[in-house]
Every structure is written in structure tokens, then in C-alpha cells.
Design a protein around this motif. Sequence first.
Motif, PDB file in Angstrom:
ATOM      1  N   ILE A   1       0.826  -1.211   0.000  1.00 21.01           N
ATOM      2  CA  ILE A   1       0.000   0.000   0.000  1.00 21.01           C
ATOM      3  C   ILE A   1       0.857   1.256   0.000  1.00 21.01           C
ATOM      4  CG2 ILE A   1      -1.709   1.329   1.311  1.00 21.01           C
ATOM      5  CD1 ILE A   1      -2.765  -1.278   2.445  1.00 21.01           C
ATOM      6  N   SER A   2       0.465   2.211  -0.846  1.00 23.06           N
ATOM      7  CA  SER A   2       0.964   3.583  -0.773  1.00 23.06           C
ATOM      8  C   SER A   2      -0.193   4.467  -0.314  1.00 23.06           C
ATOM      9  CB  SER A   2       1.460   4.069  -2.133  1.00 23.06           C
ATOM     10  OG  SER A   2       2.586   3.341  -2.566  1.00 23.06           O
ATOM     11  N   VAL A   3       0.003   5.220   0.745  1.00 26.34           N
ATOM     12  CA  VAL A   3      -0.999   6.162   1.233  1.00 26.34           C
ATOM     13  C   VAL A   3      -0.566   7.562   0.825  1.00 26.34           C
ATOM     14  CG1 VAL A   3      -2.292   7.020   3.213  1.00 26.34           C
ATOM     15  CG2 VAL A   3      -1.477   4.660   3.191  1.00 26.34           C
ATOM     16  N   VAL A   4      -1.348   8.204  -0.026  1.00 28.65           N
ATOM     17  CA  VAL A   4      -1.028   9.531  -0.549  1.00 28.65           C
ATOM     18  C   VAL A   4      -1.914  10.551   0.162  1.00 28.65           C
ATOM     19  CG1 VAL A   4      -1.008  11.009  -2.592  1.00 28.65           C
ATOM     20  CG2 VAL A   4      -0.319   8.597  -2.771  1.00 28.65           C
ATOM     21  N   ILE A   5      -1.272  11.522   0.821  1.00 27.29           N
ATOM     22  CA  ILE A   5      -2.008  12.478   1.652  1.00 27.29           C
ATOM     23  C   ILE A   5      -1.636  13.904   1.265  1.00 27.29           C
ATOM     24  CG2 ILE A   5      -2.523  13.217   4.005  1.00 27.29           C
ATOM     25  CD1 ILE A   5      -1.630  10.458   4.959  1.00 27.29           C
TER      26      ILE A   5
ATOM     27  N   GLY B   1       1.938  12.885  -5.856  1.00 31.55           N
ATOM     28  CA  GLY B   1       1.949  11.667  -5.064  1.00 31.55           C
ATOM     29  C   GLY B   1       1.781  10.421  -5.907  1.00 31.55           C
ATOM     30  N   PHE B   2       0.924  10.491  -6.920  1.00 37.11           N
ATOM     31  CA  PHE B   2       0.706   9.345  -7.805  1.00 37.11           C
ATOM     32  C   PHE B   2       1.982   8.999  -8.575  1.00 37.11           C
ATOM     33  CE2 PHE B   2      -4.128  10.266  -8.262  1.00 37.11           C
ATOM     34  CZ  PHE B   2      -4.335   9.751  -7.000  1.00 37.11           C
ATOM     35  N   GLU B   3       2.729  10.017  -8.968  1.00 35.81           N
ATOM     36  CA  GLU B   3       3.969   9.764  -9.704  1.00 35.81           C
ATOM     37  C   GLU B   3       4.989   8.999  -8.854  1.00 35.81           C
ATOM     38  OE1 GLU B   3       5.349  13.571 -11.096  1.00 35.81           O
ATOM     39  OE2 GLU B   3       4.517  13.207 -13.088  1.00 35.81           O
ATOM     40  N   LYS B   4       4.989   9.237  -7.550  1.00 36.77           N
ATOM     41  CA  LYS B   4       5.986   8.618  -6.666  1.00 36.77           C
ATOM     42  C   LYS B   4       5.509   7.308  -6.050  1.00 36.77           C
ATOM     43  CE  LYS B   4       8.877  12.061  -7.151  1.00 36.77           C
ATOM     44  NZ  LYS B   4      10.162  11.877  -7.871  1.00 36.77           N
TER      45      LYS B   4
ATOM     46  N   ASP C   1       1.094  -1.670  -4.552  1.00 39.49           N
ATOM     47  CA  ASP C   1       0.121  -2.332  -5.426  1.00 39.49           C
ATOM     48  C   ASP C   1      -1.238  -1.634  -5.361  1.00 39.49           C
ATOM     49  OD1 ASP C   1       2.009  -4.230  -6.121  1.00 39.49           O
ATOM     50  OD2 ASP C   1       1.426  -5.587  -4.500  1.00 39.49           O
ATOM     51  N   VAL C   2      -1.580  -1.122  -4.189  1.00 40.32           N
ATOM     52  CA  VAL C   2      -2.818  -0.369  -3.991  1.00 40.32           C
ATOM     53  C   VAL C   2      -2.452   1.018  -3.481  1.00 40.32           C
ATOM     54  CG1 VAL C   2      -4.989  -0.209  -2.702  1.00 40.32           C
ATOM     55  CG2 VAL C   2      -4.183  -2.434  -3.521  1.00 40.32           C
ATOM     56  N   VAL C   3      -3.049   2.042  -4.086  1.00 42.14           N
ATOM     57  CA  VAL C   3      -2.805   3.424  -3.672  1.00 42.14           C
ATOM     58  C   VAL C   3      -4.052   3.934  -2.969  1.00 42.14           C
ATOM     59  CG1 VAL C   3      -2.240   5.760  -4.426  1.00 42.14           C
ATOM     60  CG2 VAL C   3      -1.223   3.794  -5.604  1.00 42.14           C
ATOM     61  N   ILE C   4      -3.885   4.368  -1.732  1.00 44.09           N
ATOM     62  CA  ILE C   4      -4.982   4.924  -0.944  1.00 44.09           C
ATOM     63  C   ILE C   4      -4.773   6.429  -0.829  1.00 44.09           C
ATOM     64  CG2 ILE C   4      -6.183   4.896   1.276  1.00 44.09           C
ATOM     65  CD1 ILE C   4      -6.397   2.218   0.049  1.00 44.09           C
ATOM     66  N   THR C   5      -5.810   7.205  -1.122  1.00 38.49           N
ATOM     67  CA  THR C   5      -5.743   8.648  -0.900  1.00 38.49           C
ATOM     68  C   THR C   5      -6.667   9.004   0.263  1.00 38.49           C
ATOM     69  OG1 THR C   5      -7.507   9.111  -2.506  1.00 38.49           O
ATOM     70  CG2 THR C   5      -5.248   9.160  -3.316  1.00 38.49           C
ATOM     71  N   MET C   6      -6.234   9.935   1.063  1.00 40.00           N
ATOM     72  CA  MET C   6      -7.079  10.425   2.159  1.00 40.00           C
ATOM     73  C   MET C   6      -6.661  11.845   2.506  1.00 40.00           C
ATOM     74  SD  MET C   6      -5.526   8.301   5.451  1.00 40.00           S
ATOM     75  CE  MET C   6      -7.053   7.466   5.499  1.00 40.00           C
ATOM     76  N   ASP C   7      -7.570  12.576   3.139  1.00 28.85           N
ATOM     77  CA  ASP C   7      -7.271  13.934   3.558  1.00 28.85           C
ATOM     78  C   ASP C   7      -6.507  13.907   4.875  1.00 28.85           C
ATOM     79  OD1 ASP C   7      -8.577  14.938   1.335  1.00 28.85           O
ATOM     80  OD2 ASP C   7     -10.506  15.089   2.370  1.00 28.85           O
ATOM     81  N   ALA C   8      -5.847  15.019   5.177  1.00 28.72           N
ATOM     82  CA  ALA C   8      -4.981  15.079   6.358  1.00 28.72           C
ATOM     83  C   ALA C   8      -5.681  15.645   7.578  1.00 28.72           C
ATOM     84  CB  ALA C   8      -3.744  15.924   6.034  1.00 28.72           C
TER      85      ALA C   8
ATOM     86  N   VAL D   1      -3.556   4.995 -11.227  1.00 31.37           N
ATOM     87  CA  VAL D   1      -2.972   6.307 -10.929  1.00 31.37           C
ATOM     88  C   VAL D   1      -1.819   6.637 -11.871  1.00 31.37           C
ATOM     89  CG1 VAL D   1      -3.666   6.150  -8.520  1.00 31.37           C
ATOM     90  CG2 VAL D   1      -1.364   5.434  -9.176  1.00 31.37           C
ATOM     91  N   LYS D   2      -1.214   5.611 -12.478  1.00 34.92           N
ATOM     92  CA  LYS D   2      -0.115   5.863 -13.408  1.00 34.92           C
ATOM     93  C   LYS D   2      -0.623   6.224 -14.806  1.00 34.92           C
ATOM     94  CE  LYS D   2       3.106   4.885 -10.404  1.00 34.92           C
ATOM     95  NZ  LYS D   2       3.942   5.956  -9.808  1.00 34.92           N
ATOM     96  N   ASN D   3      -1.915   6.069 -15.043  1.00 37.18           N
ATOM     97  CA  ASN D   3      -2.442   6.284 -16.391  1.00 37.18           C
ATOM     98  C   ASN D   3      -3.513   7.356 -16.469  1.00 37.18           C
ATOM     99  OD1 ASN D   3      -1.317   4.113 -18.405  1.00 37.18           O
ATOM    100  ND2 ASN D   3      -1.639   3.037 -16.467  1.00 37.18           N
ATOM    101  N   ILE D   4      -3.687   8.135 -15.412  1.00 39.51           N
ATOM    102  CA  ILE D   4      -4.612   9.262 -15.464  1.00 39.51           C
ATOM    103  C   ILE D   4      -3.833  10.544 -15.200  1.00 39.51           C
ATOM    104  CG2 ILE D   4      -6.658   7.936 -14.812  1.00 39.51           C
ATOM    105  CD1 ILE D   4      -6.337   8.984 -11.970  1.00 39.51           C
ATOM    106  N   ASP D   5      -4.316  11.626 -15.756  1.00 40.74           N
ATOM    107  CA  ASP D   5      -3.650  12.920 -15.641  1.00 40.74           C
ATOM    108  C   ASP D   5      -4.551  13.835 -14.821  1.00 40.74           C
ATOM    109  OD1 ASP D   5      -1.961  15.029 -15.922  1.00 40.74           O
ATOM    110  OD2 ASP D   5      -2.465  15.465 -18.007  1.00 40.74           O
ATOM    111  N   VAL D   6      -4.183  14.052 -13.553  1.00 35.01           N
ATOM    112  CA  VAL D   6      -4.989  14.879 -12.660  1.00 35.01           C
ATOM    113  C   VAL D   6      -4.401  16.288 -12.641  1.00 35.01           C
ATOM    114  CG1 VAL D   6      -5.990  15.069 -10.354  1.00 35.01           C
ATOM    115  CG2 VAL D   6      -5.362  12.823 -11.264  1.00 35.01           C
ATOM    116  N   ASN D   7      -5.117  17.243 -13.209  1.00 36.38           N
ATOM    117  CA  ASN D   7      -4.624  18.617 -13.228  1.00 36.38           C
ATOM    118  C   ASN D   7      -5.774  19.581 -13.011  1.00 36.38           C
ATOM    119  OD1 ASN D   7      -5.869  19.069 -15.889  1.00 36.38           O
ATOM    120  ND2 ASN D   7      -4.246  17.740 -16.645  1.00 36.38           N
ATOM    121  N   GLY D   8      -5.459  20.876 -13.025  1.00 37.17           N
ATOM    122  CA  GLY D   8      -6.497  21.877 -12.778  1.00 37.17           C
ATOM    123  C   GLY D   8      -7.121  21.656 -11.411  1.00 37.17           C
TER     124      GLY D   8
END
Length: 319
Positions: A3-7, A79-82, A86-93, A165-172
Motif C-alpha cells: 500500500i501507498s498512502v497519498v495524503i 503523489g501518484f507519480e511517486k 500495489d494499492v494506492v490509498i488517498t485520504m485527507d490530512a 494512478v499511473k495512467n490518469i492525468d490529474v490537473n487543474g
Amino acid sequence: MNISVVIPLLNEQDSLKELHDWIAKVMQSNHFSYEIIFIDDGSTDKSWEVITQLGAQNPYVKGIRFLKNFGKSQALHAGFEKAKGDVVITMDADLQDNPDEIPELYDMIINDGYELVSGWKKKRYDSVISKNLPSKLFNWAARKTSGVILNDFNCGLKAYQLDVVKNIDVNGEMHRYIPVLSKNAGFTKIGEKIVQHRARKYGETKFGMNRFIHGFLDLITIWFLSRFGKRPMHLFGALGFIMFAIGLGFALYLGIDKLFLNPFGRLITQRPQFYIALATMVIGTQFFVAGFLGEIILRTKQDKTRYNIKDELNLDGIP
């Protein structure tokens, strides 16, 4: 790595240590290999100092610090780039997302075959007037426009396969529509899980009512991009043809009427149909030009700077 937790965070110094300890406890009790990636989106408090201290105590803590506030979408993209899990979890801080949900989200990705699982804060502790009702309207419009059936598009607690997460472009400000971006990228196995929403413990919300205005504008943008992003001429060309045809029809009517039916009547320039014909033909031509410019832009590579990183922490290797 499991797991990668991206915050992503902005001025959340008071909640970071408690959040880190909670996540680490969940990971250790479930025997997950993990990393926690904090993205400091230009905080002006001591958030980066806290992240640095956590990184010194826990080698699984990593950090990215932006030079200034670039927005949540850019923070997630970094965060997605780094991320390597196997599973990426996003959550607020802000501690409103519950780390105890992580094992079930992980299981839904690994064992149930979902490519993306979005949290649904069915019971919320926000203001009914300022957040709950606008959020319901926003989610309804997003469902109808995108075809993605979710009850809570904007929940920060989500789980992804790494490929997503490696194949979507999150911008704006497109972080609200990551499920739609994922669907457009071909990842259609999207699920939803009811998650606990906790009252904010520290600080204040960083989002005001203007986020809903921006959200609806972004919804129109993503609808257009998903339908016509790779073929703008199909939209602008069709609109241009319709408008030009209307103007041409009025022009032919005026010409025939003046030459054959009523040659001694009013001047053409004194009739309102003349201005309708003129305006619609000009607008139709402009739509055609917009379509051509869109096609040209699509074929031109542009190097976009999304964010500028000031500092990094423990990103080079896996302990």
C-alpha cells in the motif's frame, strides 16, 4: 509493497502526527508493507517540520513540499507519480477520513477485482446548508453527466490499483472527477464503499462555497473533454454548420424577396432578418475556426508545468 498512502495537505500541522500514528498502527496490525507520502501543498505553518520529524522516526514516511500552493489536484498528481504500492490509498490530512477503512479498501481492490473504490460519506458532519445540499446536487449532476454511478464523487478516501494512478492525468481542479478520468482511461471496474466521516478535530476547512461553482464548471469541462476532447471539430463544426445554415437561409430569403417578390419594399438593411443572417453566419464561421484551432492544438505537444517542488523526503528508495 502492498500500500501507498497519498495524503495532500495544506496547513495541517496539528493533525499530522496523530494521523501518521493511526495509519502506522493499522498497517502494522494487518502486516502490510507500506509507504506514507505526504504532499505539502505550500503550507505556511509547521507542517513540513512535522513531516520531517515523522520521516526521521519512521523510514516509511516520505514527503514532497511544493514551493507554493498549487492545489489538491497537483498534489495528488505528484503523489501518484511517486507511489509504488500495489494499492494506492488517498485520504485527507484533517482526520475526517478514518484509516481503519484501509484494510477493507485494500481487500476490495486485491480480492474483489475493483480497479477503483470510492468512499461514500453517507452520514456527514458538515453543515446541511453550506455543504450537504450542494454536495447532493453536485453528485447528482456528476452522475447524470458522466455515467459513473457514485454517491460521493468528492470523498477524499479512495483506493486504486497502481496502474490506474499511473495512467490518469490529474490537473487543474479535476481531483473531484478522478473516477470519471479513470473511466475515460478505460478503467471501468469502479466500486463504492460506505466509510465513516468524522468531525474535523483541528483547524478549519480550506474549501468554501466557491468550490461548488468551480466543481460544476469543471464538470462541464470534463464532459466536453470526454465526448469531444479528441475530436473538437465534431462539436464546433456541427454548431458552425447549423449557425451558418440558418444565416444562409435568411440571406437567401431576403435576396429572393427583394429581387422577385417585393423589389420596391424596404431596404434589406432595414429588415431585422438581415442582422439575424449576418450574426449567425459570423458565429458559424467562428465555430468552424474554433474547431480548426482545437484540432491544431491537439496535434501540438505542450510541456505543462504542474507544480514546483521545494523539498523531498525519503523518495529515492524503499526501506
